[in-house]
Motif scaffolding. Sequence first.
Motif, PDB file in Angstrom:
ATOM      1  N   GLN A  88       3.822 -16.879  -0.400  1.00 48.45           N
ATOM      2  CA  GLN A  88       4.933 -16.859   0.541  1.00 48.45           C
ATOM      3  C   GLN A  88       4.506 -16.528   1.965  1.00 48.45           C
ATOM      4  N   SER A  89       3.230 -16.490   2.233  1.00 47.89           N
ATOM      5  CA  SER A  89       2.822 -16.151   3.594  1.00 47.89           C
ATOM      6  C   SER A  89       3.070 -17.352   4.500  1.00 47.89           C
ATOM      7  N   THR A  90       3.108 -17.050   5.783  1.00 49.32           N
ATOM      8  CA  THR A  90       3.392 -18.112   6.752  1.00 49.32           C
ATOM      9  C   THR A  90       2.381 -19.239   6.640  1.00 49.32           C
ATOM     10  N   TRP A  91       1.088 -18.855   6.652  1.00 45.12           N
ATOM     11  CA  TRP A  91       0.070 -19.899   6.582  1.00 45.12           C
ATOM     12  C   TRP A  91       0.058 -20.551   5.211  1.00 45.12           C
ATOM     13  N   GLY A  92       0.320 -19.748   4.191  1.00 51.70           N
ATOM     14  CA  GLY A  92       0.370 -20.311   2.847  1.00 51.70           C
ATOM     15  C   GLY A  92       1.451 -21.360   2.744  1.00 51.70           C
ATOM     16  N   ASN A  93       2.571 -21.068   3.378  1.00 52.83           N
ATOM     17  CA  ASN A  93       3.663 -22.027   3.336  1.00 52.83           C
ATOM     18  C   ASN A  93       3.286 -23.336   4.007  1.00 52.83           C
ATOM     19  N   TRP A  94       2.557 -23.223   5.103  1.00 50.72           N
ATOM     20  CA  TRP A  94       2.184 -24.447   5.800  1.00 50.72           C
ATOM     21  C   TRP A  94       1.106 -25.209   5.056  1.00 50.72           C
ATOM     22  N   ASP A  95       0.133 -24.454   4.581  1.00 51.65           N
ATOM     23  CA  ASP A  95      -1.005 -25.121   3.963  1.00 51.65           C
ATOM     24  C   ASP A  95      -0.813 -25.338   2.466  1.00 51.65           C
ATOM     25  N   GLY A  96       0.170 -24.674   1.904  1.00 53.95           N
ATOM     26  CA  GLY A  96       0.519 -24.936   0.511  1.00 53.95           C
ATOM     27  C   GLY A  96      -0.389 -24.280  -0.503  1.00 53.95           C
ATOM     28  N   TYR A  97      -1.255 -23.358  -0.079  1.00 51.24           N
ATOM     29  CA  TYR A  97      -2.111 -22.690  -1.064  1.00 51.24           C
ATOM     30  C   TYR A  97      -1.281 -21.655  -1.808  1.00 51.24           C
ATOM     31  N   CYS A  98      -1.421 -21.609  -3.110  1.00 54.06           N
ATOM     32  CA  CYS A  98      -0.703 -20.610  -3.892  1.00 54.06           C
ATOM     33  C   CYS A  98      -1.477 -20.318  -5.174  1.00 54.06           C
ATOM     34  N   ASN A  99      -1.824 -19.064  -5.356  1.00 56.62           N
ATOM     35  CA  ASN A  99      -2.492 -18.621  -6.575  1.00 56.62           C
ATOM     36  C   ASN A  99      -1.740 -17.363  -7.024  1.00 56.62           C
ATOM     37  N   GLU A 100      -0.958 -17.510  -8.072  1.00 58.58           N
ATOM     38  CA  GLU A 100      -0.069 -16.406  -8.450  1.00 58.58           C
ATOM     39  C   GLU A 100      -0.830 -15.147  -8.852  1.00 58.58           C
ATOM     40  N   HIS A 101      -1.983 -15.347  -9.480  1.00 56.68           N
ATOM     41  CA  HIS A 101      -2.779 -14.170  -9.854  1.00 56.68           C
ATOM     42  C   HIS A 101      -3.243 -13.425  -8.603  1.00 56.68           C
ATOM     43  N   PHE A 102      -3.608 -14.197  -7.599  1.00 56.81           N
ATOM     44  CA  PHE A 102      -4.012 -13.588  -6.320  1.00 56.81           C
ATOM     45  C   PHE A 102      -2.845 -12.762  -5.761  1.00 56.81           C
ATOM     46  N   ASP A 103      -1.644 -13.308  -5.829  1.00 51.42           N
ATOM     47  CA  ASP A 103      -0.469 -12.586  -5.320  1.00 51.42           C
ATOM     48  C   ASP A 103      -0.235 -11.285  -6.098  1.00 51.42           C
ATOM     49  N   GLU A 104      -0.414 -11.366  -7.413  1.00 49.95           N
ATOM     50  CA  GLU A 104      -0.225 -10.160  -8.233  1.00 49.95           C
ATOM     51  C   GLU A 104      -1.224  -9.078  -7.830  1.00 49.95           C
ATOM     52  N   LEU A 105      -2.465  -9.512  -7.644  1.00 48.44           N
ATOM     53  CA  LEU A 105      -3.491  -8.547  -7.235  1.00 48.44           C
ATOM     54  C   LEU A 105      -3.172  -7.948  -5.868  1.00 48.44           C
ATOM     55  N   ALA A 106      -2.686  -8.823  -4.965  1.00 49.54           N
ATOM     56  CA  ALA A 106      -2.361  -8.347  -3.610  1.00 49.54           C
ATOM     57  C   ALA A 106      -1.283  -7.275  -3.680  1.00 49.54           C
ATOM     58  N   ALA A 107      -0.283  -7.527  -4.499  1.00 47.51           N
ATOM     59  CA  ALA A 107       0.801  -6.544  -4.633  1.00 47.51           C
ATOM     60  C   ALA A 107       0.262  -5.245  -5.225  1.00 47.51           C
ATOM     61  N   GLU A 108      -0.615  -5.370  -6.189  1.00 44.16           N
ATOM     62  CA  GLU A 108      -1.179  -4.182  -6.814  1.00 44.16           C
ATOM     63  C   GLU A 108      -2.068  -3.421  -5.821  1.00 44.16           C
ATOM     64  N   GLY A 109      -2.807  -4.179  -5.030  1.00 48.49           N
ATOM     65  CA  GLY A 109      -3.745  -3.559  -4.081  1.00 48.49           C
ATOM     66  C   GLY A 109      -3.061  -2.636  -3.102  1.00 48.49           C
ATOM     67  N   THR A 110      -1.847  -2.980  -2.712  1.00 46.20           N
ATOM     68  CA  THR A 110      -1.167  -2.146  -1.709  1.00 46.20           C
ATOM     69  C   THR A 110      -0.594  -0.861  -2.304  1.00 46.20           C
ATOM     70  N   THR A 111      -0.622  -0.738  -3.621  1.00 45.99           N
ATOM     71  CA  THR A 111      -0.038   0.474  -4.215  1.00 45.99           C
ATOM     72  C   THR A 111      -1.023   1.630  -4.258  1.00 45.99           C
ATOM     73  N   TYR A 112      -2.269   1.364  -3.977  1.00 40.56           N
ATOM     74  CA  TYR A 112      -3.286   2.429  -4.020  1.00 40.56           C
ATOM     75  C   TYR A 112      -3.702   2.858  -2.622  1.00 40.56           C
ATOM     76  N   VAL A 113      -4.069   4.108  -2.545  1.00 39.58           N
ATOM     77  CA  VAL A 113      -4.518   4.644  -1.265  1.00 39.58           C
ATOM     78  C   VAL A 113      -6.037   4.774  -1.251  1.00 39.58           C
TER      79      VAL A 113
END
Lengths: 535, 329
Positions: free
Chosen positions: A449-474
Amino acid sequence: MMKVSRWISLLILLSIVLIPFIALAQDEPVIIRMNTSTGKGTHYNPLWFVGTGSQWHTFPWLFPGLMFYDSQSNMKLHLAESVEASDDATVFTFKLPAAAVWSDGEPLTSADVRFSYELLSNPAIQDFGATFGMGNLVASSGITGYEAYASGDAEHIEGIETPDAQTVIFHLDKPNGVFLRNTYIFVMPEHILGSVPVDELPDNPFMDNPNVSSGPLLFNQYVVDDYLEFDVWKDGWWPVTPPFDKIIFFQSEQEASLNRMETGDQDLHVYGNPGQSERFTNNAEIESIVVPGVGVQGLHINQRQEMMQDVRVRQGIAYALDQDVIIDFMTEGNSTQIDSGIYAPDWAVATDLEGYDFNPDKARALFEEAGWDFDNNVIRYVTGNPDTDLLALYVQGALAEIGVQVELTSTAGGSILDIYNSGDYEMGGIGGGSLGADPSVAAGYFLCQSTWGNWDGYCNEHFDELAAEGTTYVNIEDRAPIYQEMSSILNMDLPWIFLHKSPVTFQKNVRLKGFVPSTGLDNITWNLPEWSIEG
Amino acid sequence: MAKYIIRRLLLMIPVLLGISFLNFALYLNAPGDPVSIMLNPLLLEEAGGGVGQGRATQDMIDAAKERLGLNKPWPIQYVEWLGNLLHGDFGDSFVNPEPVNAVIGRAIWPTLQINLIALFLSTIVGVGLGIIQAVRQYSWFDYAASFLSFFYISMPGFFLALLMIYIFSIQLGWLPPAGYQTIGIEPSLGDHLRYMVLPTLVLALGGAPSLMRYTRTAMLEVIHQPYITTGHAKGLRRRTVIARHAFRNALIPVLTTLGGRLPLLISGSVIIEQIFDWPGMGQASLRATFGRDYPVLMGLIMMGSLITLVAILITDVAYTLVDPRVRLD
């Protein structure tokens, strides 16, 4: 009679001799002069922050936010004197200095912080195009109650608590280990703007004449497309008072800025390129500094076009390009190759990334495996940025060597967004940003759902899951394995062809002391109060 | 004469209307739009805060277009723009929230300063030296002046500007290389004049050689005419013959050249202003072009067109003043 005329002549002579000395004896203000970006944006005010250099270089010292970048684009305390995060990264408590005041004498309190966050989140304000940059920052912070406030259902953002004048507590909906990266939001004076109806803000004089500030600088004047002038608030409250009197930011083009450097009329030149260093090789007054930047140079690929969807095509392009050659002609050798969109800090990058070393045969083979139609497929490469036109020509030539046709499509700059929105392209150059500052920043470019992702159409759902998980740790120990895996995904998927880090170049007059080069272009003035002029 | 001038002024109206339409048509068909420039996609990098919530959506683009009036059909946009133009209102800049009149008002004075002085200097030097060259044809002075004029004509303005900066600013340190005045100190005329010297000199040196050549050629044609010989034969002083009889009759081509330069007084020189960071009309044009600031650009073009038409009229009227044989009826 003769005597009188002699006396008069003597007086005139003495005056001629003495006047220059008298003039010299007067205290000349100590002024630091540097260049910045051209372009003003709609108003010179954080409400209309769109990320121009002239805003980045000055707002943090007029309207300091709770935190700001250091030289490495990491966050450090700025207005706030302390911050505490809860273990689960959902509560962040900032303490403001008791001494903080606005330049008109009003105290700067937690109410100003809350006011700024709420003003930037006000849905009405976005109707006239304001808060584009800062508003998004608040929106993406995950503060509890933001949505209710932004939709007009709540009077305040519930998750911003101000128990006393010096304390601001942010409560988040869910853990956000990178929340602090969003806390450079510029704090504005409630006592000036709080009583102004939102629809009258664009016409409020404060929007272009921010004559009440809280940082170590005081706004003096802004001659649009010419220069910005600030005085140092000598008796202000800021812990470090800059040891100069004024700072001038020229909004001039490169050549004029370099000429000023050469004649000593400017102390710092930014936005240069490594090639400019040669000009000053024999100038003992000018020091050229080239540091590896946190920005990136790459090629973005439109994966909404069928011909670019096969990962072997993208990998083929990577193998067809000689990275050493590109680094040589684009940075004079002052950069290092990167192989993933997550390429820094070291702890976030997997150690076994594919290097895509120059191999035209392998490139051709990958295209063939992908069933590439060498006769009819033409890659449309969007150009229009003079800084990267040479790269476009190189890519066209390099791919021609393996039989892949590239057509350069000039946008002349302006219509680039239209082309990206239309999807009528296959490839384009991309540069800058602060992807290397933190892997969470880099990850934002490649989300479904990122701006560039929307334009370029790249989407890897596992990558998104990891990204969401990554922000939960300090802690880095917790974050490292997640981002390393993400760096590997980008390395193999190649949503962009990752080329090299953008070097950051400065030319500095040796009389300017205290300047410490930044790895990004936005935080060039990160330690401005420590700058001084000697000699 | 008055009738002629009124007729010419009236004729300007359809010409300006045509220019305004072409101007508007060019704007409509120019690549890119200002909204694309305003919504720089890369600024979303931090705005996304690492969680990818950038908002450069079509909604934002549409909202910006509506705010700027770009979503209306083009005939309505044109009529509205033209209507405002008739009231002296060029509209508002897309890039900065200020009227185009303010942009022009800010830029016109710096441009006028250097261009007026440069025009004056180049005319004095160009015409003066051209006359001396003609009078002393094939003398060492004529050859030297011809050499210099060809030298400066063939030298591009930007190169001359850089050369001047290199010599007078960088090597000698006498003059500032760029800017309008020293920022941060009390403004003074002396300080400002120092900044004016180089751009003015470059503009003057760029203009003088061609005037010199035109004047020389026109004078040579005239001084070989029988009435000049008669003047000499009548015992008139050489200076009187040259100044009163020869030069006046040689003025027409010189006036044509000068008339062609009048619009530059207002429109400025893009390259020279850029190199010297001179905040004039040339720089305003360039920034408006790169920023897709069409209201500013169209305002500047309309203004340039008007000045050009007026300059042509002034030149035509000036012909009658220097040569009574020219009639404008």
